[in-house]
Scaffold this motif. Structure first.
Motif, PDB file in Angstrom:
ATOM      1  N   ALA A   1       0.824  -1.212   0.000  1.00  0.00           N
ATOM      2  CA  ALA A   1       0.000   0.000   0.000  1.00  0.00           C
ATOM      3  C   ALA A   1       0.856   1.259   0.000  1.00  0.00           C
ATOM      4  O   ALA A   1       0.558   2.229  -0.715  1.00  0.00           O
ATOM      5  CB  ALA A   1      -0.924  -0.013   1.215  1.00  0.00           C
ATOM      6  N   SER A   2       1.915   1.264   0.799  1.00  0.00           N
ATOM      7  CA  SER A   2       2.796   2.426   0.849  1.00  0.00           C
ATOM      8  C   SER A   2       3.484   2.652  -0.493  1.00  0.00           C
ATOM      9  O   SER A   2       3.613   3.796  -0.959  1.00  0.00           O
ATOM     10  CB  SER A   2       3.844   2.251   1.957  1.00  0.00           C
ATOM     11  OG  SER A   2       3.241   2.229   3.224  1.00  0.00           O
ATOM     12  N   LEU A   3       3.930   1.578  -1.115  1.00  0.00           N
ATOM     13  CA  LEU A   3       4.591   1.698  -2.406  1.00  0.00           C
ATOM     14  C   LEU A   3       3.628   2.186  -3.492  1.00  0.00           C
ATOM     15  O   LEU A   3       4.036   2.838  -4.457  1.00  0.00           O
ATOM     16  CB  LEU A   3       5.190   0.351  -2.810  1.00  0.00           C
ATOM     17  CG  LEU A   3       6.412  -0.093  -1.990  1.00  0.00           C
ATOM     18  CD1 LEU A   3       6.716  -1.569  -2.226  1.00  0.00           C
ATOM     19  CD2 LEU A   3       7.636   0.766  -2.303  1.00  0.00           C
ATOM     20  N   LEU A   4       2.344   1.898  -3.311  1.00  0.00           N
ATOM     21  CA  LEU A   4       1.335   2.378  -4.254  1.00  0.00           C
ATOM     22  C   LEU A   4       0.846   3.780  -3.911  1.00  0.00           C
ATOM     23  O   LEU A   4       0.017   4.327  -4.635  1.00  0.00           O
ATOM     24  CB  LEU A   4       0.149   1.408  -4.283  1.00  0.00           C
ATOM     25  CG  LEU A   4       0.405   0.045  -4.937  1.00  0.00           C
ATOM     26  CD1 LEU A   4      -0.794  -0.873  -4.762  1.00  0.00           C
ATOM     27  CD2 LEU A   4       0.751   0.204  -6.410  1.00  0.00           C
TER      28      LEU A   4
ATOM     29  N   CYS B   1      -0.438   3.576   6.852  1.00  0.00           N
ATOM     30  CA  CYS B   1       0.340   2.497   6.234  1.00  0.00           C
ATOM     31  C   CYS B   1       1.806   2.586   6.653  1.00  0.00           C
ATOM     32  O   CYS B   1       2.464   1.567   6.875  1.00  0.00           O
ATOM     33  CB  CYS B   1       0.229   2.576   4.716  1.00  0.00           C
ATOM     34  SG  CYS B   1      -1.422   2.226   4.087  1.00  0.00           S
ATOM     35  N   GLN B   2       2.300   3.806   6.753  1.00  0.00           N
ATOM     36  CA  GLN B   2       3.707   3.996   7.095  1.00  0.00           C
ATOM     37  C   GLN B   2       4.026   3.434   8.469  1.00  0.00           C
ATOM     38  O   GLN B   2       5.107   2.881   8.692  1.00  0.00           O
ATOM     39  CB  GLN B   2       4.061   5.482   7.030  1.00  0.00           C
ATOM     40  CG  GLN B   2       5.547   5.766   7.157  1.00  0.00           C
ATOM     41  CD  GLN B   2       5.868   7.238   6.949  1.00  0.00           C
ATOM     42  OE1 GLN B   2       4.976   8.046   6.716  1.00  0.00           O
ATOM     43  NE2 GLN B   2       7.138   7.582   7.046  1.00  0.00           N
ATOM     44  N   ARG B   3       3.084   3.564   9.410  1.00  0.00           N
ATOM     45  CA  ARG B   3       3.306   3.029  10.757  1.00  0.00           C
ATOM     46  C   ARG B   3       3.376   1.506  10.721  1.00  0.00           C
ATOM     47  O   ARG B   3       4.257   0.891  11.332  1.00  0.00           O
ATOM     48  CB  ARG B   3       2.176   3.479  11.690  1.00  0.00           C
ATOM     49  CG  ARG B   3       2.340   3.008  13.141  1.00  0.00           C
ATOM     50  CD  ARG B   3       1.070   3.206  13.946  1.00  0.00           C
ATOM     51  NE  ARG B   3       0.030   2.284  13.544  1.00  0.00           N
ATOM     52  CZ  ARG B   3      -0.065   1.018  13.952  1.00  0.00           C
ATOM     53  NH1 ARG B   3       0.858   0.511  14.751  1.00  0.00           N
ATOM     54  NH2 ARG B   3      -1.055   0.250  13.556  1.00  0.00           N
ATOM     55  N   VAL B   4       2.457   0.894  10.009  1.00  0.00           N
ATOM     56  CA  VAL B   4       2.408  -0.569   9.941  1.00  0.00           C
ATOM     57  C   VAL B   4       3.611  -1.120   9.177  1.00  0.00           C
ATOM     58  O   VAL B   4       4.113  -2.210   9.485  1.00  0.00           O
ATOM     59  CB  VAL B   4       1.096  -1.036   9.280  1.00  0.00           C
ATOM     60  CG1 VAL B   4       1.023  -2.558   9.225  1.00  0.00           C
ATOM     61  CG2 VAL B   4      -0.107  -0.476  10.035  1.00  0.00           C
ATOM     62  N   ALA B   5       4.099  -0.354   8.205  1.00  0.00           N
ATOM     63  CA  ALA B   5       5.172  -0.838   7.327  1.00  0.00           C
ATOM     64  C   ALA B   5       6.565  -0.681   7.939  1.00  0.00           C
ATOM     65  O   ALA B   5       7.543  -1.143   7.340  1.00  0.00           O
ATOM     66  CB  ALA B   5       5.112  -0.092   5.992  1.00  0.00           C
TER      67      ALA B   5
ATOM     68  N   LYS C   1      12.229   3.272   0.623  1.00  0.00           N
ATOM     69  CA  LYS C   1      11.885   4.203   1.697  1.00  0.00           C
ATOM     70  C   LYS C   1      13.045   4.515   2.632  1.00  0.00           C
ATOM     71  O   LYS C   1      13.037   5.535   3.321  1.00  0.00           O
ATOM     72  CB  LYS C   1      10.711   3.640   2.513  1.00  0.00           C
ATOM     73  CG  LYS C   1       9.438   3.421   1.697  1.00  0.00           C
ATOM     74  CD  LYS C   1       8.879   4.729   1.138  1.00  0.00           C
ATOM     75  CE  LYS C   1       7.574   4.508   0.399  1.00  0.00           C
ATOM     76  NZ  LYS C   1       7.010   5.761  -0.151  1.00  0.00           N
ATOM     77  N   PHE C   2      14.038   3.636   2.676  1.00  0.00           N
ATOM     78  CA  PHE C   2      15.145   3.845   3.606  1.00  0.00           C
ATOM     79  C   PHE C   2      16.494   3.974   2.886  1.00  0.00           C
ATOM     80  O   PHE C   2      17.541   3.940   3.529  1.00  0.00           O
ATOM     81  CB  PHE C   2      15.203   2.697   4.619  1.00  0.00           C
ATOM     82  CG  PHE C   2      13.978   2.592   5.477  1.00  0.00           C
ATOM     83  CD1 PHE C   2      13.787   3.438   6.567  1.00  0.00           C
ATOM     84  CD2 PHE C   2      12.980   1.677   5.180  1.00  0.00           C
ATOM     85  CE1 PHE C   2      12.650   3.353   7.345  1.00  0.00           C
ATOM     86  CE2 PHE C   2      11.830   1.584   5.957  1.00  0.00           C
ATOM     87  CZ  PHE C   2      11.658   2.429   7.046  1.00  0.00           C
TER      88      PHE C   2
ATOM     89  N   LYS D   1       3.174  -0.044 -10.009  1.00  0.00           N
ATOM     90  CA  LYS D   1       1.904   0.659 -10.056  1.00  0.00           C
ATOM     91  C   LYS D   1       1.123   0.384 -11.337  1.00  0.00           C
ATOM     92  O   LYS D   1      -0.095   0.490 -11.360  1.00  0.00           O
ATOM     93  CB  LYS D   1       2.142   2.167  -9.928  1.00  0.00           C
ATOM     94  CG  LYS D   1       2.764   2.578  -8.606  1.00  0.00           C
ATOM     95  CD  LYS D   1       2.965   4.085  -8.524  1.00  0.00           C
ATOM     96  CE  LYS D   1       3.601   4.480  -7.200  1.00  0.00           C
ATOM     97  NZ  LYS D   1       3.822   5.938  -7.078  1.00  0.00           N
ATOM     98  N   SER D   2       1.824   0.038 -12.376  1.00  0.00           N
ATOM     99  CA  SER D   2       1.151  -0.078 -13.669  1.00  0.00           C
ATOM    100  C   SER D   2       0.680  -1.481 -13.986  1.00  0.00           C
ATOM    101  O   SER D   2      -0.277  -1.667 -14.731  1.00  0.00           O
ATOM    102  CB  SER D   2       2.079   0.407 -14.793  1.00  0.00           C
ATOM    103  OG  SER D   2       3.243  -0.414 -14.843  1.00  0.00           O
TER     104      SER D   2
END
Length: 713
Positions: free
Chosen positions: A539-542, A601-605, A649-650, A697-698
């Motif tokens: 979800a975060s990546l999307l 989402c960021q918290r869960v990820a 993300k990191f 995403k595509s």
């Protein structure tokens, strides 16, 4: 009506001093002081013991026989009454432990209830009101309202008569020889409770039941009153407060947004008189303490649940933390895994302080709930606490302390998120402006508030001013009382699984007590935590912000459903006896995710590499499914997303990620062919995503499913 040990019971009659209240010792002290002042000598212990349960008239006759006809008994008694009232008004009535729980259970069983006391009505009423138990009783019969005091049966007969009951239908609670003789002669079902002196054979012969303490009576009574079912979400908390204090070590999302609710429901009959929670967040601490309450928001049902009787302490204040451990009967440890080692030091100090204390309260075992969202959490926590204890005491004392208490592992079955400091700041500002408007002193200045997680120095200062001003002016009837301070967003699942390792937990409404908590921990770790992490990475990546919004994406819906099916298949083969738990937890998880619009989402990820450790929530499911010859297509895809999330993300280098992956793979106990499947598939997924990041995403999810299947094949 209550069936108690085959007795059909419709009423309950209670003596007051020594039975409900621990006042006999106080009475001895005040009578001694008064007799010394007015008689010139102190009433002896022998005389005072003989007076237990006697009416004032009979006690006066006994005093004259021992101290002469000129003894100013009425003046001594009046002086002792004044001294006792002064003490009680200052420090409160000393209530016997377990009393309010017994009274509440008897009342909810439909019994009519009365007090039958040798004390004067003026004294009895003040004590009952002071102790907040007057509400339980229909009738009050006092020593100055009967012709013949105990051991004559008149007072119990009169109390039963006023309740329109036969004495034989009534439980009669007493502590003294004269009292139990009175109840027995009245024909009641007699319950003798130990007070100052141990009962003699004559007393025991007149008792149908004998208990060392009121709490022992409570434990026995619990076998004959209904166990409350799991509460409904919007069901009110019990109104009656018992004498227990409970602690929450860590006022975070789970501690404040879930455990506080569990403790407030307690056993359905009563609730703790105080909940103490610790935090290092000064804004949350000051806000809760200023308003005396806060609320949990359940978006699914548009319901705000108010938590009361809560006080928040500073986790860095050692004395306050020690006091929490000294006063509490139960403490829930609600801290992140990385904080266990450091927090074990203050936990050990609290347990040692409890061990060193000589008070009766602290000699009781502490029930310690370990709420850590991790398989093997209890073993890890106990190792850290034991190590910290060994730095405070010798090995023998450390062993005694660890053996004295109940340490219970848990599995939390609810998603909770904590509101940001910015959100709390906005609430405080709105409440403060509303408050100033109510005072006809409106401040029209509009303040722009940045939507960031932390407060600026100026905002922290301003929030403190808001809280201080409202605290000084707040009144219980104030309009602000209707404006809830929301601190947590929560899903609606009620139960928590708890290891069957403490008698205190058996009657608590929201707890499902299980003998083998490891099974439930495994299911939760794999089915909930693992799927939750993979969902959040994707979800975060999307670009989705919250779990609830992400679940509206067909690609995520498909992946989550496939993940749940795969993980369930492996766990059902491994734990066939947990089929019902698997089905219930799977359905609960899907519903929770679909409604988690406040769960970022960021918290869960966060911490993807930790969640991808060997035998953890993701790789553990992959290994389990391969061992039981179940498919792993979506699991391998989910693991690949976790590694890619760490890169994106990191800013981690792909070489470092591959090194971490290969190191984990080497630690997994699988045959070579299965390891090759894992390595080849994840390597291909990562190479694809790194080379074409927009592909994520595509590409259509069904194509991803097909690609994963081809790679595994």
């Amino acid at each position: 009506m209550l069936i108690f040990h085959n007795y059909s019971v419709q009423g309950a009659l209670f003596d007051m001093d020594g039975t409900m209240f621990d006042t006999e010792r106080l009475r001895f002290q005040t009578l001694k002081q008064a007799s010394q002042e007015l008689l010139g000598q102190t009433f002896s212990d022998d005389y005072l013991m003989q007076c237990l349960g006697l009416s004032a008239t009979t006690a006066e006759q006994l005093a004259k026989s021992q101290y002469g006809d000129d003894v100013p008994y009425k003046a001594i008694r009046k002086c002792a009454d004044d001294l006792e009232l002064e003490w009680v008004r200052r420090d409160g009535v000393p209530i016997k432990k377990g009393l309010v729980q017994v009274l509440e259970r008897l009342r909810k069983s439909g019994l009519r209830m009365a007090v039958a006391t040798s004390s004067r009505r003026a004294i009895a009423e003040e004590y009952l009101i002071n102790a907040n138990v007057y509400k339980f009783f229909d009738v009050l019969v006092c020593g100055d309202e009967v012709q013949q005091g105990k051991p004559h049966p008149e007072i119990f007969e009169k109390a039963a008569q006023k309740l329109n009951l036969d004495p034989a239908q009534c439980l009669m609670f007493e502590d003294s020889e004269n009292g139990i003789s009175s109840a027995h002669a009245a024909g009641g079902i007699t319950i003798l409770l130990k007070d100052i002196k141990s009962p003699n054979e004559h007393m025991l012969s007149k008792a149908n039941f004998y208990f060392e303490t009121m709490y022992d009576c409570l434990l026995n009574l619990d076998d004959y009153v209904p166990i409350m079912d799991m509460p409904l979400l919007q069901e009110t908390f019990p109104q009656t407060l018992n004498q227990l204090t409970v602690g929450i070590h860590g006022f975070g999302a789970i501690g404040g947004g879930y455990i506080a609710q569990i403790l407030s429901h307690w056993d359905g009959y009563t609730r703790p008189q105080r909940i103490i929670a610790s935090t290092r967040n000064s804004l949350y601490r000051e806000a809760v303490n200023a308003f005396g309450t806060y609320s949990i928001r359940y978006g699914q049902v548009s319901y705000d649940e108010r938590i009361e009787y809560m006080s928040i302490i500073d986790a860095d204040n050692e004395q306050h933390m020690l006091d929490m451990y000294l006063e509490s009967s139960l403490i829930a440890l609600c801290i992140p895994e990385h904080a266990v080692a450091s927090e074990a030091k203050i936990i050990a100090k609290g347990l040692y302080a409890r061990y060193a204390s000589q008070t009766m309260q602290n000699n009781n075992p502490l029930t310690f709930l370990i709420i850590l969202n991790k398989v093997g959490a209890k073993k890890m926590v106990l190792e850290h606490i034991r190590k910290a204890l060994e730095n405070l005491a010798n090995l023998e004392v450390a062993d005694q302390i660890m053996a004295q208490h109940y340490f219970c592992d848990t599995v939390v079955n609810r998603m909770v998120s904590k509101l940001s400091e910015q959100n709390l700041y906005r609430q405080l500002q709105i409440k403060y402006n509303f408050f100033k408007q109510y005072q006809s002193d409106v401040d029209d200045e509009n303040v722009e508030i940045e939507d960031t997680a932390k407060l600026s120095t100026a905002q922290e200062h301003q929030a403190s001013l808001y809280i201080d001003d409202m605290r000084r002016n707040f009144q219980p009837s104030h309009i602000l009382q209707s404006m809830d301070l929301i601190l947590f967003n929560s899903e609606i699942d009620m139960p928590i699984y708890v290891e069957n390792n403490s008698p205190l937990l058996e009657k608590m409404r929201q707890m499902i007590v299980v003998d083998n908590i490891a099974d439930i921990q495994l299911i939760k770790n794999r089915l909930w935590n693992g799927t939750h992490a993979m969902l959040a990475w994707y979800a975060s990546l999307l670009g989705h912000e919250t779990i609830g919004v992400a679940m509206g994406d067909i690609r995520i819906q498909k992946m989550v459903n496939n993940l749940v099916d795969e993980i369930k298949a492996g766990l059902a083969t491994q734990l066939p006896h947990r089929a019902k738990d698997l089905d219930r937890l799977a359905k609960s998880f899907i519903v929770s995710c679909q409604n988690a619009y406040k769960d970022p989402c960021q918290r869960v990820a966060r911490d993807p590499l930790r969640k991808l450790n060997p035998n953890e929530r993701v790789l553990g499911s992959i290994v389990n499914n391969l061992r039981y010859h179940q498919t792993v297509d979506q699991l391998l895809w989910g693991a690949s997303l976790g590694y890619f999330y760490a890169i994106k993300k990191f800013d981690m280098k792909p070489d470092d990620i591959f090194e971490h992956f290969e190191s984990n793979l080497a630690q997994i106990e699988l045959d070579i062919e299965d390891k090759k499947i894992i390595q080849r598939t994840i390597q291909q997924h990562l190479d694809q995503l790194i080379a074409q990041p927009d592909l994520l995403k595509s590409i259509n999810l069904f194509d991803l499913d097909q690609q994963a299947h081809l790679n595994c094949g």
